[in-house]
Scaffold this motif. Structure first.
Motif, PDB file in Angstrom:
ATOM      1  N   PRO A  40       0.913  -1.105   0.076  1.00  0.00           N
ATOM      2  CA  PRO A  40      -0.143   0.010   0.023  1.00  0.00           C
ATOM      3  C   PRO A  40       0.893   1.272   0.056  1.00  0.00           C
ATOM      4  CG  PRO A  40       0.024  -0.789   2.170  1.00  0.00           C
ATOM      5  CD  PRO A  40       0.885  -1.921   1.291  1.00  0.00           C
ATOM      6  N   PRO A  41       0.273   2.391  -0.356  1.00  0.00           N
ATOM      7  CA  PRO A  41       1.091   3.575  -0.230  1.00  0.00           C
ATOM      8  C   PRO A  41       1.603   3.719   1.015  1.00  0.00           C
ATOM      9  CG  PRO A  41      -1.141   3.974  -1.464  1.00  0.00           C
ATOM     10  CD  PRO A  41      -1.062   2.696  -0.729  1.00  0.00           C
ATOM     11  N   VAL A  42       2.744   4.529   1.251  1.00  0.00           N
ATOM     12  CA  VAL A  42       3.489   4.883   2.476  1.00  0.00           C
ATOM     13  C   VAL A  42       2.191   5.458   3.382  1.00  0.00           C
ATOM     14  CG1 VAL A  42       5.025   6.211   3.734  1.00  0.00           C
ATOM     15  CG2 VAL A  42       5.510   5.060   1.630  1.00  0.00           C
ATOM     16  N   ARG A  43       1.495   6.477   3.084  1.00  0.00           N
ATOM     17  CA  ARG A  43       0.393   7.122   3.931  1.00  0.00           C
ATOM     18  C   ARG A  43      -0.554   6.085   4.416  1.00  0.00           C
ATOM     19  NH1 ARG A  43      -0.407  11.961   5.828  1.00  0.00           N
ATOM     20  NH2 ARG A  43       1.513  12.739   4.644  1.00  0.00           N
ATOM     21  N   ASP A  44      -1.141   5.312   3.573  1.00  0.00           N
ATOM     22  CA  ASP A  44      -2.144   4.512   3.890  1.00  0.00           C
ATOM     23  C   ASP A  44      -1.830   3.398   4.875  1.00  0.00           C
ATOM     24  OD1 ASP A  44      -3.592   5.639   2.043  1.00  0.00           O
ATOM     25  OD2 ASP A  44      -3.483   4.038   0.580  1.00  0.00           O
ATOM     26  N   THR A  52       4.081   7.653  11.618  1.00  0.00           N
ATOM     27  CA  THR A  52       4.408   8.489  10.727  1.00  0.00           C
ATOM     28  C   THR A  52       4.684   7.969   9.437  1.00  0.00           C
ATOM     29  OG1 THR A  52       6.829   8.838  11.006  1.00  0.00           O
ATOM     30  CG2 THR A  52       5.204  10.087  12.448  1.00  0.00           C
ATOM     31  N   PRO A  53       4.274   8.747   8.230  1.00  0.00           N
ATOM     32  CA  PRO A  53       4.656   8.038   6.855  1.00  0.00           C
ATOM     33  C   PRO A  53       6.241   8.150   6.824  1.00  0.00           C
ATOM     34  CG  PRO A  53       3.142  10.003   6.749  1.00  0.00           C
ATOM     35  CD  PRO A  53       3.623   9.864   8.077  1.00  0.00           C
ATOM     36  N   GLY A  54       6.881   8.959   7.327  1.00  0.00           N
ATOM     37  CA  GLY A  54       8.442   8.848   7.307  1.00  0.00           C
ATOM     38  C   GLY A  54       9.057   7.535   7.734  1.00  0.00           C
ATOM     39  N   THR A  55       8.360   6.988   9.011  1.00  0.00           N
ATOM     40  CA  THR A  55       8.816   5.525   9.581  1.00  0.00           C
ATOM     41  C   THR A  55       8.686   4.305   8.461  1.00  0.00           C
ATOM     42  OG1 THR A  55       8.209   6.604  11.562  1.00  0.00           O
ATOM     43  CG2 THR A  55       8.420   3.944  11.346  1.00  0.00           C
ATOM     44  N   VAL A  56       7.205   4.459   8.018  1.00  0.00           N
ATOM     45  CA  VAL A  56       6.939   3.667   6.799  1.00  0.00           C
ATOM     46  C   VAL A  56       7.889   3.579   5.496  1.00  0.00           C
ATOM     47  CG1 VAL A  56       5.128   2.698   5.310  1.00  0.00           C
ATOM     48  CG2 VAL A  56       4.595   3.341   7.569  1.00  0.00           C
ATOM     49  N   ALA A  57       8.220   4.816   5.346  1.00  0.00           N
ATOM     50  CA  ALA A  57       8.870   5.173   4.014  1.00  0.00           C
ATOM     51  C   ALA A  57      10.396   4.535   4.503  1.00  0.00           C
ATOM     52  CB  ALA A  57       9.070   6.494   3.799  1.00  0.00           C
ATOM     53  N   THR A 133       0.475  14.710  -0.498  1.00  0.00           N
ATOM     54  CA  THR A 133       0.246  15.512   0.910  1.00  0.00           C
ATOM     55  C   THR A 133       1.353  15.970   1.613  1.00  0.00           C
ATOM     56  OG1 THR A 133      -2.022  14.190   1.041  1.00  0.00           O
ATOM     57  CG2 THR A 133      -1.344  15.482   2.774  1.00  0.00           C
ATOM     58  N   ASP A 134       2.381  15.152   1.748  1.00  0.00           N
ATOM     59  CA  ASP A 134       3.466  15.661   2.463  1.00  0.00           C
ATOM     60  C   ASP A 134       4.180  16.687   1.826  1.00  0.00           C
ATOM     61  OD1 ASP A 134       3.295  13.566   3.992  1.00  0.00           O
ATOM     62  OD2 ASP A 134       4.518  12.047   2.864  1.00  0.00           O
ATOM     63  N   LEU A 135       3.714  17.483   0.545  1.00  0.00           N
ATOM     64  CA  LEU A 135       4.543  18.272   0.035  1.00  0.00           C
ATOM     65  C   LEU A 135       3.722  19.754   0.000  1.00  0.00           C
ATOM     66  CD1 LEU A 135       5.820  16.682  -3.398  1.00  0.00           C
ATOM     67  CD2 LEU A 135       6.982  17.026  -1.110  1.00  0.00           C
ATOM     68  N   LEU A 136       2.531  19.504   0.923  1.00  0.00           N
ATOM     69  CA  LEU A 136       1.680  20.724   1.044  1.00  0.00           C
ATOM     70  C   LEU A 136       1.484  21.218   2.290  1.00  0.00           C
ATOM     71  CD1 LEU A 136      -1.379  19.361  -0.991  1.00  0.00           C
ATOM     72  CD2 LEU A 136       0.128  21.071  -1.636  1.00  0.00           C
ATOM     73  N   ASN A 137       2.253  20.474   3.366  1.00  0.00           N
ATOM     74  CA  ASN A 137       2.196  20.942   4.740  1.00  0.00           C
ATOM     75  C   ASN A 137       3.562  21.491   5.267  1.00  0.00           C
ATOM     76  OD1 ASN A 137      -0.417  19.795   4.981  1.00  0.00           O
ATOM     77  ND2 ASN A 137       0.520  17.679   5.325  1.00  0.00           N
ATOM     78  N   TYR A 138       3.480  22.203   6.332  1.00  0.00           N
ATOM     79  CA  TYR A 138       4.579  22.755   6.922  1.00  0.00           C
ATOM     80  C   TYR A 138       5.472  21.353   7.662  1.00  0.00           C
ATOM     81  CZ  TYR A 138       3.419  27.644   7.132  1.00  0.00           C
ATOM     82  OH  TYR A 138       3.072  28.774   6.550  1.00  0.00           O
ATOM     83  N   PRO A 139       6.966  21.773   7.755  1.00  0.00           N
ATOM     84  CA  PRO A 139       7.546  20.484   8.389  1.00  0.00           C
ATOM     85  C   PRO A 139       7.245  20.421   9.910  1.00  0.00           C
ATOM     86  CG  PRO A 139       9.077  22.020   7.189  1.00  0.00           C
ATOM     87  CD  PRO A 139       7.615  22.950   7.311  1.00  0.00           C
ATOM     88  N   SER A 140       7.151  19.037  10.127  1.00  0.00           N
ATOM     89  CA  SER A 140       6.781  18.931  11.678  1.00  0.00           C
ATOM     90  C   SER A 140       7.676  17.670  12.023  1.00  0.00           C
ATOM     91  CB  SER A 140       5.305  18.010  11.742  1.00  0.00           C
ATOM     92  OG  SER A 140       5.378  16.817  11.011  1.00  0.00           O
TER      93      SER A 140
END
Length: 465
Positions: A40-44, A52-57, A133-140
């Protein structure tokens, strides 16, 4: 995979990305996932596992490097088959040939390309194909979890004591880290910082921006003299001492343990913060750093510039115990942290199985250039170290530093004068720093060293004799 749950990671030990990788590996071993199945996509998957998506990536990247998964640009990530795993290196790293040029810059260290350019390009493509979606938000902070975990592992070659990934702060290179630390430490209308009498000029530049006064501390062959540090810290009520104990630029000095302990004791007695700059080291540290000797007063900084590339402008800062919130706030208020794509890229780049090999090959290649420099210039007063990408050359009688630098430039060689590393009104030695340039061929670098030696052999007063 869209309809199959890989399980729950909440009860698993170790980093979360590793737990995700283990669950995916188990699903493949148990037959829940077959060759060619699309993950599945990282975010799903991140939503399903509540991470977090970064952990899956990061988990996907680790398994792809091992050949368990394969990534196809524009299509997604799939379970690999035996044929996909046949090659020992799943993703070939292509080396670009060194450049040939008539002018050789020996001003700052230049790295060889041992495959990191290809790795960076590949990682950029992967990040470009990540969830939009990761490219539309402020860094966290949460989005860069995997990057901080990879960075903490990256820093494990330094003897720092425990480094909690959650307390590590990313910076835009080592110079940005210096500025952040000074912002956290310095107080008052005219604060004072102490530096080694020959030191990295970026310390002075950052201090000037913060309207701080810079006071040089006398040195001997073993580094800063503790008694002088104590005297100047007391006289000026100094707040910060900037030092590079592993690799001192420009002199190549390495501060021995007893001197470090004496300096740490002075700092403890005077309430002096220490900024430990570790940006030039190529191999593992040999001795405990100030962060181990003085954990409540030491700010540690490093970067990837001398090991992988300076182009990305990525550095790391670790605060003393109890000051991590202050450091993190300075970064967040200053620039909101690394951009999301850059943090994701660094997590993948440093977390890849090939990262350690790339660093080892960079080190090996740089050592070849160092040997050429030593073999060519070693008959003169040359200070060098196999782990340091520059030399410190004290000029023979008959040469003044300004004249030598001008003569070298006339020969197509750019080097740095000792004046660049000293206070403006200081008396400086007739010496130069010569950096390794591994972007040119080894033959071109050797020719550059021979040109310097011919200059050294014939100082102006002997020309024509």
């Amino acid at each position: 995979m869209d309809t199959i749950s890989i399980g729950d990671i909440s009860g698993m030990d170790g980093p979360k990305y590793r737990a995700v990788a283990e669950l995916i590996g188990s699903a493949i071993a148990e037959g829940k996932l077959a060759r060619g199945d699309k993950l599945p996509p990282v975010r799903d998957l991140a939503w399903e596992l509540k991470i977090t998506p970064g952990t899956v990536a990061r988990a996907y990247s680790v398994l792809t490097d091992k050949g368990v998964l394969r990534a196809e640009v524009g299509r997604g990530t799939f379970v690999a088959g035996q044929d996909d795993r046949a090659a020992p290196e799943p993703r070939l790293l292509i080396r670009n040939p060194p450049r040939e040029t008539g002018i050789v810059s020996l001003f700052s260290p230049q790295l060889p390309d041992v495959g990191q350019v290809d790795a960076i390009r590949r990682t950029l493509r992967e990040v470009a194909e990540s969830d939009a979606t990761d490219l539309l938000n402020y860094p966290s902070a949460g989005a860069s979890d995997s990057a901080r975990q990879a960075a903490a592992r990256w820093l494990s070659t330094a003897r720092l004591g425990p480094v909690d990934p959650d307390r590590l702060v990313f910076t835009h290179g080592g110079q940005n880290a210096v500025s952040l630390v000074m912002q956290c430490v310095l107080r008052g209308r005219r604060p004072v910082i102490l530096v080694e009498e020959l030191s990295y000029p970026g310390f002075r530049r950052a201090a000037e921006l913060l309207r701080a006064e810079v006071v040089p501390v006398p040195m001997d062959a073993r580094g800063v003299i503790p008694e002088e540090l104590d005297r100047l810290a007391r006289t000026h009520a100094a707040q910060l001492f900037c030092t590079s104990p592993e690799v001192q630029s420009p002199t190549c000095l390495h501060t021995p343990l007893d001197r470090r302990e004496a300096i740490a004791e002075v700092a403890r007695a005077r309430g002096l913060n220490i900024l430990e700059d570790d940006c030039y080291r190529l191999s593992e540290t040999r001795l405990p750093g100030y962060r181990m000797l003085l954990p409540d007063q030491t700010w540690y900084i490093a970067s990837i510039s001398k090991l992988l590339t300076p182009a990305l402008r990525v550095g790391f800062a670790v605060a003393p115990r109890g000051s991590d919130t202050t450091l993190r706030r300075a970064a967040e208020y200053g620039f909101f942290g690394l951009s999301t794509p850059l943090a994701e890229m660094i997590g993948r780049l440093l977390g890849a199985a090939s990262a350690d090999r790339l660093v080892a090959e960079v080190r090996t290649e740089v050592e070849r250039y160092i040997r050429v420099g030593v073999n060519t210039l070693g008959s003169y007063d040359l200070t060098w170290n196999p782990d340091v990408p520059f030399f410190w050359l004290r000029l023979p009688e008959g040469w003044r530093v300004s004249a030598f630098c001008q003569a070298a430039e006339a020969q197509g060689l750019k080097i740095r004068s000792a004046e660049d590393f000293a206070m403006r009104d200081a008396r400086v030695p007739h010496a130069v720093r010569i950096a390794v340039n591994a972007e040119v061929t080894l033959a071109s670098f050797e020719d550059a060293m021979l040109r310097l030696r011919r200059l050294l052999d014939k100082p102006p007063e002997n020309i024509g004799v």
